[in-house]
Design a protein around this motif. Structure first.
Motif, PDB file in Angstrom:
ATOM      1  N   ALA A  39       3.871  13.234  -2.696  1.00  0.00           N
ATOM      2  CA  ALA A  39       2.960  12.765  -1.657  1.00  0.00           C
ATOM      3  C   ALA A  39       3.417  13.303  -0.303  1.00  0.00           C
ATOM      4  O   ALA A  39       4.607  13.528  -0.070  1.00  0.00           O
ATOM      5  N   PRO A  42       4.665  10.279   5.464  1.00  0.00           N
ATOM      6  CA  PRO A  42       3.934   9.701   6.588  1.00  0.00           C
ATOM      7  C   PRO A  42       4.698   9.758   7.901  1.00  0.00           C
ATOM      8  O   PRO A  42       4.208   9.310   8.920  1.00  0.00           O
ATOM      9  N   SER A  69      -3.225  15.401   1.365  1.00  0.00           N
ATOM     10  CA  SER A  69      -2.875  14.497   2.457  1.00  0.00           C
ATOM     11  C   SER A  69      -3.915  13.379   2.572  1.00  0.00           C
ATOM     12  O   SER A  69      -5.092  13.571   2.250  1.00  0.00           O
ATOM     13  N   VAL A  70      -3.460  12.225   3.024  1.00  0.00           N
ATOM     14  CA  VAL A  70      -4.368  11.105   3.269  1.00  0.00           C
ATOM     15  C   VAL A  70      -4.185  10.649   4.711  1.00  0.00           C
ATOM     16  O   VAL A  70      -3.135  10.850   5.320  1.00  0.00           O
ATOM     17  N   THR A  71      -5.221  10.027   5.257  1.00  0.00           N
ATOM     18  CA  THR A  71      -5.179   9.527   6.635  1.00  0.00           C
ATOM     19  C   THR A  71      -4.785   8.054   6.616  1.00  0.00           C
ATOM     20  O   THR A  71      -5.463   7.235   5.981  1.00  0.00           O
ATOM     21  N   LEU A  72      -3.695   7.738   7.287  1.00  0.00           N
ATOM     22  CA  LEU A  72      -3.216   6.363   7.303  1.00  0.00           C
ATOM     23  C   LEU A  72      -3.907   5.563   8.394  1.00  0.00           C
ATOM     24  O   LEU A  72      -4.117   6.069   9.507  1.00  0.00           O
ATOM     25  N   LEU A  83       4.493   2.235   6.350  1.00  0.00           N
ATOM     26  CA  LEU A  83       3.808   3.528   6.266  1.00  0.00           C
ATOM     27  C   LEU A  83       3.867   4.093   4.849  1.00  0.00           C
ATOM     28  O   LEU A  83       2.871   4.608   4.331  1.00  0.00           O
ATOM     29  N   ILE A  84       5.043   3.978   4.239  1.00  0.00           N
ATOM     30  CA  ILE A  84       5.206   4.466   2.866  1.00  0.00           C
ATOM     31  C   ILE A  84       4.267   3.720   1.921  1.00  0.00           C
ATOM     32  O   ILE A  84       3.571   4.324   1.083  1.00  0.00           O
ATOM     33  N   GLU A  86       1.537   1.959   2.601  1.00  0.00           N
ATOM     34  CA  GLU A  86       0.136   2.295   2.883  1.00  0.00           C
ATOM     35  C   GLU A  86      -0.229   3.628   2.227  1.00  0.00           C
ATOM     36  O   GLU A  86      -1.285   3.776   1.602  1.00  0.00           O
ATOM     37  N   LEU A  87       0.667   4.594   2.372  1.00  0.00           N
ATOM     38  CA  LEU A  87       0.448   5.923   1.792  1.00  0.00           C
ATOM     39  C   LEU A  87       0.259   5.848   0.283  1.00  0.00           C
ATOM     40  O   LEU A  87      -0.668   6.456  -0.272  1.00  0.00           O
ATOM     41  N   ASN A  91      -3.109   6.793  -2.002  1.00  0.00           N
ATOM     42  CA  ASN A  91      -2.963   7.976  -2.862  1.00  0.00           C
ATOM     43  C   ASN A  91      -3.409   7.732  -4.298  1.00  0.00           C
ATOM     44  O   ASN A  91      -3.401   8.683  -5.097  1.00  0.00           O
TER      45      ASN A  91
END
Length: 455
Positions: A39, A42, A69-72, A83-84, A86-87, A91
């Motif tokens: 992943a 973040p 990639s994803v938008t947090l 942050l981790i 949420e990621l 995902n």
């Protein structure tokens, strides 16, 4: 071709541990292939690309897959763990798609997730794929995580407001203030993530733990008796350690004022020393979450310190080969921040410790090392975490030249023998890895590398 898919969080230490697990699986089952999902990090914790390239070139049976990639969303939580987590949650669709893609050319036998990746268990379940967790800390911390929902139900207060000893099956009483910071405030988003994760982990096909029976017998016994999940079945537990990554990186750092106190304490101790000094962190918790430059020792350390101690001390900038150092015959003690990888490295080197935790589960580990395993002395700090030069001198002297230090040293050497025995033919970790669960309320389907189920 049969494959096992591994899913670590993107932090380098967790990635390295997961790669080592993959290598261990391949050593026993060379016909398998390992696929590791990566992943996007973040936050800036330094590039993992050189490490991934190195593994890819030396171990062709391990393939890496970069997730999109994803938008947090914005967060008010002060914890980088938020942050981790949420990621990982966002995902799930990417993990699902990757598993489908890999399954087109491979018979995927299992998904093994970092214990931070609990959200991904639902993906494995939806694909009818066995989902396992790799727990990179010790059994005592695992006991707490599995028992955490019970502690949550038994109080309406946050742990930071309890000011009490927490009673966890198989573990000495733990001060509530010694819990990882994300667990201290029950109104914090990180707390909610970890609570959900604790509940989810108990529903997995099994948990692979990096520990061994003779190191944590009480904690493992409590797991085997189902005491940590009293309201449901305990998943199978595979204690396969010690699994050590020889090139693992360390991220604990100290502020400038604390570095000067350490220097003064080492100088007054009259002991020979090797000291790795890193640049002070910008964050208060001491976790370096971005790449670090080499420190300017002359400005960070007391004036004249390097000259006065040059005959008996060596100060190294930023990094040293810790495993090699701890296995050197001349090393008689180790001041550690109690990260579990470092603890296992010290145990395998037969080196007694002074426990000085900084963040994450390290304060919890200190209680385990001092009270349960009895292979460490505790560094005493002030309420704000500061340690005086006098305390550094006292603990170093005690470890190196006292009856209590000798007792801990003998105990650590016994644990070293226990680690060797666990990994030898017929040893507890070797058997757990080869034959499947020896604990758990109802047994289990066996480890993922021994299953015949097709996906």
């Amino acid at each position: 071709m049969e494959a096992i898919v591994l899913y670590p969080i993107p932090a380098i230490g967790h990635l390295i541990s997961m790669v080592e697990l993959g290598k261990l699986i391949l050593a026993h089952h060379p016909s398998l292939t390992i696929h590791i999902l990566i992943a996007a990090a973040p936050y800036n914790a330094g590039s993992t690309a050189p490490y991934i390239a190195s593994v890819s070139s030396t171990t062709p049976s391990i393939t890496f897959h970069n997730l999109p990639s994803v938008t947090l969303p914005p967060t008010t939580s002060p914890h980088h763990e938020t942050l981790i987590l949420e990621l990982i949650g966002l995902n799930n669709p990417n993990v699902h798609q990757s598993l489908l893609s890999i399954s087109k050319t491979h018979n995927v036998k299992a998904l093994i997730m970092d214990f931070f990746c609990t959200y991904a268990l639902s993906v494995a379940s939806n694909l009818k794929l066995p989902g396992y967790f790799f727990f990179t800390s010790g059994a005592a911390v695992l006991n707490y995580f599995l028992y955490h929902p019970i502690i949550h139900k038994n109080t309406t207060k946050s742990l930071k407001d309890l000011n009490t000893l927490l009673i966890v099956p198989g573990v000495s009483p733990i001060p509530s203030s010694d819990m990882p910071k994300p667990l201290l405030d029950r109104n914090d988003k990180a707390y909610e993530f970890f609570l959900d994760g604790s509940i989810t982990m108990a529903k997995s096909a099994g948990i692979i733990a990096n520990t061994f029976e003779s190191l944590e017998p009480k904690a493992i016994q409590a797991l085997s008796e189902g005491l940590c999940v009293p309201d449901g079945p305990t998943p199978p537990i595979y204690c396969i350690g010690p699994l050590i990554a020889k090139n693992n990186e360390r991220s604990g750092t100290q502020n400038e004022e604390q570095l000067k106190e350490i220097a003064l304490g080492l100088e007054k101790s009259d002991q020979r020393f090797l000291w790795v000094v890193r640049n002070p962190p910008s964050e208060k918790h001491g976790l370096a979450v971005s790449a670090q430059t080499d420190p300017d020792l002359d400005s960070l350390l007391p004036e004249g310190f390097l000259d006065r101690t040059k005959e008996r001390g060596l100060v190294v900038k930023s990094w040293a080969p810790q495993v090699a150092v701890l296995n050197h015959d001349s090393v008689g003690g180790f001041v550690t921040h109690c990260g579990w990888n470092s603890v296992l490295e010290a145990v395998c080197g037969g080196v007694p410790m002074v426990a000085w935790p900084l963040y994450a589960e390290q304060r919890f580990n200190r209680v385990v090392l001092v009270e349960d395993v009895k292979i460490a002395l505790s560094m005493k700090e002030s309420e704000d975490g500061f340690v005086s030069a006098t305390e550094v001198e006292k603990r170093v002297r005690e470890l190196m030249d006292s009856e209590s230090g000798n007792s801990i040293r003998e105990r650590t050497l016994a644990m070293k023998d226990g680690a060797t025995a666990a990994l030898s033919e017929g040893g507890s970790s070797r058997v757990a890895f080869r034959d499947g669960p020896r604990w758990g309320a109802k047994g289990g389907p066996g480890p993922p590398w021994a299953q015949k189920k097709n996906f």
